[in-house]
Scaffold this motif. Sequence first.
Motif, short mmCIF file in Angstrom:
data_model
loop_
_atom_site.label_atom_id
_atom_site.label_comp_id
_atom_site.label_asym_id
_atom_site.label_seq_id
_atom_site.Cartn_x
_atom_site.Cartn_y
_atom_site.Cartn_z
N VAL A 135 -7.19 14.73 17.14
CA VAL A 135 -6.61 15.32 15.93
C VAL A 135 -6.38 16.81 16.12
O VAL A 135 -5.35 17.35 15.69
CB VAL A 135 -7.53 15.04 14.72
CG1 VAL A 135 -7.14 15.89 13.53
CG2 VAL A 135 -7.49 13.56 14.36
N LEU A 136 -7.31 17.49 16.74
CA LEU A 136 -7.16 18.93 16.98
C LEU A 136 -5.91 19.20 17.82
O LEU A 136 -5.12 20.11 17.51
CB LEU A 136 -8.39 19.47 17.68
CG LEU A 136 -9.62 19.72 16.81
CD1 LEU A 136 -10.84 19.99 17.67
CD2 LEU A 136 -9.38 20.91 15.87
N GLN A 137 -5.73 18.44 18.87
CA GLN A 137 -4.57 18.66 19.73
C GLN A 137 -3.27 18.44 18.96
O GLN A 137 -2.34 19.24 19.04
CB GLN A 137 -4.64 17.71 20.94
CG GLN A 137 -3.60 17.96 22.01
CD GLN A 137 -2.32 17.15 21.82
OE1 GLN A 137 -2.31 16.15 21.10
NE2 GLN A 137 -1.24 17.59 22.43
N LYS A 138 -3.21 17.38 18.19
CA LYS A 138 -1.99 17.08 17.44
C LYS A 138 -1.74 18.12 16.34
O LYS A 138 -0.59 18.50 16.10
CB LYS A 138 -2.09 15.68 16.84
CG LYS A 138 -2.03 14.57 17.88
CD LYS A 138 -2.12 13.19 17.24
CE LYS A 138 -2.00 12.09 18.27
NZ LYS A 138 -2.10 10.72 17.67
N ALA A 139 -2.79 18.56 15.69
CA ALA A 139 -2.63 19.57 14.63
C ALA A 139 -2.12 20.88 15.21
O ALA A 139 -1.27 21.56 14.60
CB ALA A 139 -3.95 19.77 13.90
N GLY A 140 -2.62 21.24 16.40
CA GLY A 140 -2.13 22.45 17.04
C GLY A 140 -0.65 22.36 17.35
O GLY A 140 0.11 23.32 17.15
N VAL A 141 -0.21 21.22 17.84
CA VAL A 141 1.21 21.01 18.14
C VAL A 141 2.04 21.10 16.86
O VAL A 141 3.12 21.72 16.85
CB VAL A 141 1.40 19.65 18.83
CG1 VAL A 141 2.87 19.27 18.88
CG2 VAL A 141 0.82 19.68 20.24
N LEU A 142 1.57 20.50 15.77
CA LEU A 142 2.31 20.56 14.51
C LEU A 142 2.45 22.00 14.02
O LEU A 142 3.50 22.36 13.47
CB LEU A 142 1.61 19.71 13.45
CG LEU A 142 1.68 18.19 13.65
CD1 LEU A 142 0.91 17.48 12.53
CD2 LEU A 142 3.12 17.69 13.69
N TYR A 143 1.42 22.78 14.21
CA TYR A 143 1.51 24.19 13.81
C TYR A 143 2.65 24.88 14.55
O TYR A 143 3.45 25.62 13.95
CB TYR A 143 0.19 24.91 14.07
CG TYR A 143 0.31 26.42 13.96
CD1 TYR A 143 0.67 27.03 12.76
CD2 TYR A 143 0.11 27.22 15.08
CE1 TYR A 143 0.80 28.41 12.66
CE2 TYR A 143 0.24 28.61 15.00
CZ TYR A 143 0.59 29.20 13.79
OH TYR A 143 0.73 30.57 13.70
N VAL B 110 -8.87 19.90 23.43
CA VAL B 110 -9.11 21.06 22.56
C VAL B 110 -8.53 22.33 23.18
O VAL B 110 -8.10 23.23 22.46
CB VAL B 110 -10.61 21.19 22.25
CG1 VAL B 110 -10.91 22.48 21.51
CG2 VAL B 110 -11.07 20.00 21.42
N SER B 111 -8.46 22.39 24.50
CA SER B 111 -7.80 23.53 25.14
C SER B 111 -6.36 23.66 24.67
O SER B 111 -5.86 24.77 24.44
CB SER B 111 -7.82 23.36 26.66
OG SER B 111 -9.12 23.36 27.17
N GLN B 112 -5.70 22.54 24.52
CA GLN B 112 -4.31 22.56 24.05
C GLN B 112 -4.23 23.04 22.60
O GLN B 112 -3.32 23.79 22.23
CB GLN B 112 -3.71 21.16 24.18
CG GLN B 112 -3.68 20.63 25.59
CD GLN B 112 -3.27 19.17 25.65
OE1 GLN B 112 -2.20 18.79 25.16
NE2 GLN B 112 -4.11 18.34 26.25
N ALA B 113 -5.18 22.60 21.78
CA ALA B 113 -5.20 23.04 20.39
C ALA B 113 -5.44 24.54 20.30
O ALA B 113 -4.79 25.25 19.52
CB ALA B 113 -6.28 22.28 19.62
N TYR B 114 -6.40 25.02 21.09
CA TYR B 114 -6.70 26.46 21.09
C TYR B 114 -5.49 27.27 21.55
O TYR B 114 -5.17 28.31 20.96
CB TYR B 114 -7.90 26.71 22.00
CG TYR B 114 -8.36 28.15 22.04
CD1 TYR B 114 -8.50 28.90 20.88
CD2 TYR B 114 -8.67 28.76 23.26
CE1 TYR B 114 -8.93 30.22 20.92
CE2 TYR B 114 -9.10 30.07 23.32
CZ TYR B 114 -9.22 30.81 22.14
OH TYR B 114 -9.64 32.11 22.18
N ASP B 115 -4.79 26.78 22.56
CA ASP B 115 -3.60 27.46 23.04
C ASP B 115 -2.55 27.57 21.93
O ASP B 115 -1.88 28.60 21.78
CB ASP B 115 -3.04 26.69 24.23
CG ASP B 115 -1.79 27.32 24.82
OD1 ASP B 115 -1.76 28.55 25.00
OD2 ASP B 115 -0.84 26.57 25.13
N CYS B 116 -2.43 26.51 21.13
CA CYS B 116 -1.40 26.49 20.08
C CYS B 116 -1.71 27.46 18.94
O CYS B 116 -0.78 27.95 18.29
CB CYS B 116 -1.23 25.07 19.54
SG CYS B 116 -0.33 23.96 20.64
#
Length: 767
Positions: A114-122, A176-182
């Motif tokens: 979910v974190l990864q997908k939410a980061g992408v949506l942002y 989560v690395s991807q989410a943090y990057d986003c």
Amino acid sequence: MLIVNRLKMNSKSALTIFVFVIAVGFYSCNNDSQNTLDKTEQTNNSNAHPKLILTAQGVKDIRAQLGTIPIFDKTLAAVKEEIDAEIASGIHMPIPKDYSGGYSHDRHKRNFVVLQKAGVLYQILDDEKYAKYVKDMLMQYEAMYKTLPVHPKTRSYARGKLFWQCLNDSNWLVYVSQAYDCIYNYLSEDERQQLETNLFRPFADYISVENPQFYNRVHNHSTWGNAAVGMIGLVMDDDELVQRALYGIKDANLDANAKDNDGGFINKDGKAGFLANLEEPFSPDGYYTEGPYYQRYAMYPFLIFGEALQNAKPELEIFKYKDSVLLKSVNALLQLSDAKGDFFPLNDGQKGMSTKTNALVSAVDITYHFGNQDAGLLSVAKAQDKVMLDDTGLSVALGLKENKEAPFNKTSINLSDGSDGDEGGVAILRTQNEDLTLVFKYAAQGLSHGHYDKLSFSLYDKTDEVLQDYGLARYVNIEQKGGGNYLKENKTWAKQTIAHNTLTINETSHFNGKYDVGSQHHSVLHYFSSEDETIQVVSAKEDNAYPGSELLRTMALISDEELGKPFILDILKVNSNTKNQYDLPFYYFGQVLSTNFEYETSKTLNVLESKNGFQHLYLEAKSKKISNNSQFSWMHQNKFYSLTTVTNPNDEILFTRIGANDPDFNLRRDPAIQLRRKNTDNTLFVSVIEAHGNYSPVTELATNSRSEIKELKVLLDTEDYTAIAITTVNDKTKIFITANTNASKEAKHALEINGTSYNWTGTYYFK
């Protein structure tokens, strides 16, 4: 306004995007030097964010295309609906306590996705609610992790903190690395410092320097760990972590060839890290030595970290490493699937895992984007019906939009095993339209997930298994079954030789079932030929599974119209310096129809033998009297099949069924027919396997329900040649001769059998 209308978002989201579009237009026309510098840095600076999977330029391109790229728009809408529901449900942060399948395990697993997908949506939608959600959850993880002890479950050789094993902790950090990057630029400098100091750096250190037995080896587990450390290092611009990811821990103080208790090698030959995991397990053809199930699992960290490196450190040219083996591996993996896209369950493999898994979505998109944009991959992506929400997914979506797709060409193929391609392999023989597909395994051990099944095979009739490979004994993520982990029957049954369609000698598994011994050896290709669609042949030798015994198995997929429907010819030649008992099973599915031999059914279910997998077989029936040709027919999925085999008067034919000594019902109750030959040294097993008809339960009509083979005869069997005559019920006879010693394609052969001369050039004769 075009983007707003096409996405049909709420007014707040629409206003956000509208403001963003106006802002982009303003800054593109503004001559202010500082704003121009900021824009240039955002787009081109390697330290700009996002830079791992999404890139700053990629975000711009995606936003410009939204509403016009159907497969991308569909994926985006589904992800938005999913994440909006998660946000509405709140953040769930249970204390870790469960194995796979338990609530805490599944919740934290769900959280990282979910974190990864939410980061992408942002990034794509420019809606701060997604960034805030990611930030809030990460802050809760930061608060938890500072005082989090090692996971209470003690089964793993490397326990994690959020999960029972470091492997799953590494899964978490990769996503989560991807989410943090986003959301990197959304956070303040103090917030980034807080997360990196208390969460990300300690997390990376724990799965690497604090668990070198997990991190510093050649294994799919370590690949996840390497990717996790490297990706967070790229986001944090921490080159030490990136180097640790690429090359491993150099001061790990570990024996160079020590084994961990999961069967991988720690710091093998002094090598470790992501590059070693690219170098060692992959053959030049892209085959991954653990088999397709674990290749699929490892593809995500291999390719997602590869994409991150290509985007953030293009000078490494990671997709050119080892002659572009990462890109080759995706084609190899797609070839290792049946007509409906399910992977062949070689080694430890769960049946039903398919090319539609998310790991293959990312693999296909990344390979298309960074490879040569193979149009065949677009047809795979179209069948997957979703794409990555990143630069690579955009490339695929545009390719599909422009109708560039072509069928993915599944062919007969021989995939080598071993880092240099010289440790056996897996051969796949296919008819057109995959009416029959033969999978022949003559590979290396396959690390800890390997089985003792040299020269084994499985057979498929389009999407149906005809003769099966059992796969693994595990109910993945089903907590009631051993915590979702491997069951003891994986070692006592699934790995044992008798569980496969290959030869067992003296009721002992290949290499005596010892990993140390099996890892030193591999089978050797004798020859492979697929140029002639009428007959395709693979032949391989195994000289080490049983000291003093040499095995040569030659299998041909024959599609000669004069002989009727395509069928398999199986020739297994054994040379041994001792007299032995031989057991050759065929694990079929379905209902027994008929035999041409008498048999006696067991009145009580007795266990076949006592060990090495035999203890899991019930004996249901045994032949009473057999002739020179024994024939067995069965029906499965309204299709008819037959096995015709050359037998001796002293042979036994056993009807067996899996499930003995299995009080917890962990094993499937699948049947087999098993050939047993006793007190014999040199010998030959010859069989034909047919798919010859079908039944309609609607019309209640059976078509071609009987075998088309009238006689199977050994004309000659010497050290150099084996000759087989195949005669059909229509009295059509074909002769197949295989060269047992000189398998050169240029070799000239001259042979006389029963007064008839046979002359040919190459590895085999068929006429």
